[in-house]
Design an enzyme around this catalytic site. Sequence first.
Site, PDB file in Angstrom:
ATOM      1  CG  ASP A  11      -1.706   1.222   1.432  1.00  0.00           C
ATOM      2  OD1 ASP A  11      -2.338   1.664   0.459  1.00  0.00           O
ATOM      3  OD2 ASP A  11      -1.706   1.769   2.558  1.00  0.00           O
ATOM      4  CG  ASP A  13      -1.717   7.719   0.415  1.00  0.00           C
ATOM      5  OD1 ASP A  13      -1.008   8.736   0.463  1.00  0.00           O
ATOM      6  OD2 ASP A  13      -2.325   7.357  -0.609  1.00  0.00           O
ATOM      7  CB  THR A  45      -2.297   2.480  -4.061  1.00  0.00           C
ATOM      8  OG1 THR A  45      -2.713   3.733  -3.513  1.00  0.00           O
ATOM      9  CG2 THR A  45      -2.339   2.572  -5.582  1.00  0.00           C
ATOM     10  N   GLY A  46      -5.235   2.587  -3.125  1.00  0.00           N
ATOM     11  CA  GLY A  46      -6.540   3.134  -3.468  1.00  0.00           C
ATOM     12  C   GLY A  46      -6.417   4.252  -4.479  1.00  0.00           C
ATOM     13  CE  LYS A 208      -5.582  -0.827  -1.489  1.00  0.00           C
ATOM     14  NZ  LYS A 208      -4.649  -0.254  -0.485  1.00  0.00           N
ATOM     15  CG  ASP A 231      -2.452   2.339   6.404  1.00  0.00           C
ATOM     16  OD1 ASP A 231      -2.579   2.045   5.200  1.00  0.00           O
ATOM     17  OD2 ASP A 231      -2.727   3.472   6.850  1.00  0.00           O
ATOM     18  CG  ASN A 234      -7.952   0.959   1.339  1.00  0.00           C
ATOM     19  OD1 ASN A 234      -7.074   0.747   2.188  1.00  0.00           O
ATOM     20  ND2 ASN A 234      -7.809   1.893   0.423  1.00  0.00           N
TER      21      ASN A 234
END
Length: 286
Positions: A11, A13, A45-46, A208, A231, A234
């Site tokens: 991930d 962020d 990642t989102g 994901k 973290d 998501n």
Amino acid sequence: MEKAIKLVALDLDGTLFRPDKSISSENKEAITEAVQDGVQVVVSTGRPYCGLPLKELEEMGVCYAITANGAGIYRVSQKECLYSDCMDNQLSVELVERLDQMDIHMDLFAEGDSYSDEKLYDKIDLLPIPKPMQAYIQSSRSFVKNLPQYVRDRKIQIQKITMNFYQGEDGIYTDYEKVLRMLSADERLEVVSGGYHNLEITKKGTTKGKGLHILADLLNIPMEQTMACGDTQNDMDILQAAAIGVAMGNATEEVKQNADFVTLSNEEDGVAYAIRKLLFGVPVKK
């Protein structure tokens, strides 16, 4: 002896990124070491493709990215889309029109790019999110006039919608509960949070974790040889899908409880610690 882990999904962020959205030299070195040892290190990642730190990923040898919570998988260097799973166009139009009536900040991700309504640009600094995240939103979005009309006229294929919420003087997030109830009641949607009290929606079943399955299959890597780090909510699905799910030290308690291993925080080079300890068994002094 065959390597136990051949694919590591990271991930961005709150995980690979420090709070200022930079990547530490320690994390860069550990990722480069893993890549040079034959491990596929990928992003999960989102963010949309346009939100990736492309130059740094190339320098580290990262070739693939699972973006928009699994709705788009790209070969990083060419922006080559290997897989896309968008929401139904009519559903997208309906959602954008309804959400546009709420007191929220809404971003749309489509074909690797991101869009927001120009009426929201001057309100970004009012969002209760860190300044580096505000700067990221301002710099990465294409701000258009009348977002619902823009989506309708161009029949945009939306990969993901992200909503951030303003906070009143009473500390309550404006329209959050109303939006959450509306989205959660729609069985066509996957609804999660990516941090900072936001909401993120994709097509039902698009996560994901599913993205990891698809990319691992494309790379001919068994899921039994995958690891993922994250973290927030998501990331839950991908941590459970991977053979080893790693929660950051700064992760939510829910994520930590569902992980196989808890590493250091994103301010303490937690990605480097996890890679060196779990892939190479190297003791790291911290």
